[in-house]
Design a protein around this motif. Sequence first.
Motif, PDB file in Angstrom:
ATOM      1  N   LEU A 112      34.763  41.256  41.821  1.00 52.97           N
ATOM      2  CA  LEU A 112      35.354  41.105  40.161  1.00 52.97           C
ATOM      3  C   LEU A 112      35.803  39.482  40.172  1.00 52.97           C
ATOM      4  O   LEU A 112      36.152  39.060  41.439  1.00 52.97           O
ATOM      5  N   THR A 137      46.128  40.933  40.952  1.00 52.14           N
ATOM      6  CA  THR A 137      46.615  41.453  39.451  1.00 52.14           C
ATOM      7  C   THR A 137      47.350  40.041  39.506  1.00 52.14           C
ATOM      8  O   THR A 137      47.621  39.404  37.870  1.00 52.14           O
ATOM      9  N   LEU A 166      44.809  38.051  37.950  1.00 48.98           N
ATOM     10  CA  LEU A 166      44.883  37.792  36.751  1.00 48.98           C
ATOM     11  C   LEU A 166      45.810  38.407  35.398  1.00 48.98           C
ATOM     12  O   LEU A 166      45.303  36.992  34.731  1.00 48.98           O
ATOM     13  N   SER A 212      33.260  41.411  36.112  1.00 47.42           N
ATOM     14  CA  SER A 212      33.107  42.045  37.338  1.00 47.42           C
ATOM     15  C   SER A 212      31.538  41.971  37.024  1.00 47.42           C
ATOM     16  O   SER A 212      30.565  42.112  36.607  1.00 47.42           O
ATOM     17  N   ASN A 243      42.359  41.384  28.501  1.00 48.10           N
ATOM     18  CA  ASN A 243      40.878  41.907  29.769  1.00 48.10           C
ATOM     19  C   ASN A 243      39.584  42.089  28.852  1.00 48.10           C
ATOM     20  O   ASN A 243      38.539  42.003  28.457  1.00 48.10           O
ATOM     21  N   PHE A 261      41.768  45.925  36.751  1.00 48.50           N
ATOM     22  CA  PHE A 261      41.541  44.812  35.824  1.00 48.50           C
ATOM     23  C   PHE A 261      41.191  44.820  34.468  1.00 48.50           C
ATOM     24  O   PHE A 261      41.285  44.135  33.329  1.00 48.50           O
ATOM     25  N   GLU A 295      45.364  46.765  33.482  1.00 43.62           N
ATOM     26  CA  GLU A 295      46.271  45.341  33.640  1.00 43.62           C
ATOM     27  C   GLU A 295      47.491  46.251  33.947  1.00 43.62           C
ATOM     28  O   GLU A 295      47.871  47.178  34.298  1.00 43.62           O
TER      29      GLU A 295
END
Length: 281
Positions: A29, A48, A51, A60, A164, A263, A266
């Motif tokens: 990722l 996380t 992200l 990814s 995402n 991912f 979330e």
Amino acid sequence: MKKIVVDSGANLLEKSIKNVECVNVPLTLTIEDQVWSDDEALNLPAFTAALQQTNQPATSSCPNLAQWLAAYGDADEIYVLTITGKMSGSYNTAQQAAAIYLEAHPAAKIQVFDSLSAGPAMHLMAEKLAELINSGLSFDRVVMALNEFMSQVELIFALGSLDNLAANGRISPVLAKVAHLMNLRVIGTADQGSFKMLTKARGQKKCCQAMISQMEQKGYQGGAVRIDHVQNRAAAEQFQQLLLAEYPHANVVIGECRGLCSFYAEQGGLMIGFVKGNEQQ
């Protein structure tokens, strides 16, 4: 030697399942310029957090041929489970690696399954594979039985955010923005391997109740359930309690999403894999 191989979309880090060797092949990722390998060394809280903090689309990448071949090792019978081929090239690459492996090991047997799903649903499939292997069935019978079982496994998820999915072209950016503005939890499923929105709910308890309702509409009657969460064990336990109140004999186990599922689901997301009917594992 018999072996189960999964990619990291299964959220599995176990080295064995019911005494059958299990190998996890990590996806990678990328968030801005940092590359994260979805393996046992992954720092989930840091991942996380990265992200949530980025303003750029994260991406990814599926495992490469060398990674799959290394996972296959020198086993005689290999059963491979990948995340849905609609979301990743993992399935295709695993198949290519299988063809190369068989050229070098012509006496071996290998089957690559496209789970058409992810996370806890794959976990249930891997557990069933181990059970079938331990039963002493032939390779072909194991493959046949697992295919039948896969048709009985479903996935429901409540996403912490749609950002995402929207950034990677999986859903409309407009839907993602509306869900965020209205503080809605979007409940979806894997429909033949593709994302499908089922309903929306506001508030954690209503979200859990809505997921149980969707499970029942899909044929759930108390079968095995696996719950994976993204840094949100309290919500996973609340869902578990609500489900067991209605189905006290269900085998319900809580786990944690690894990198790839975090991912997509979330921060705060839940993924629920379950067996239709009342079959336990």
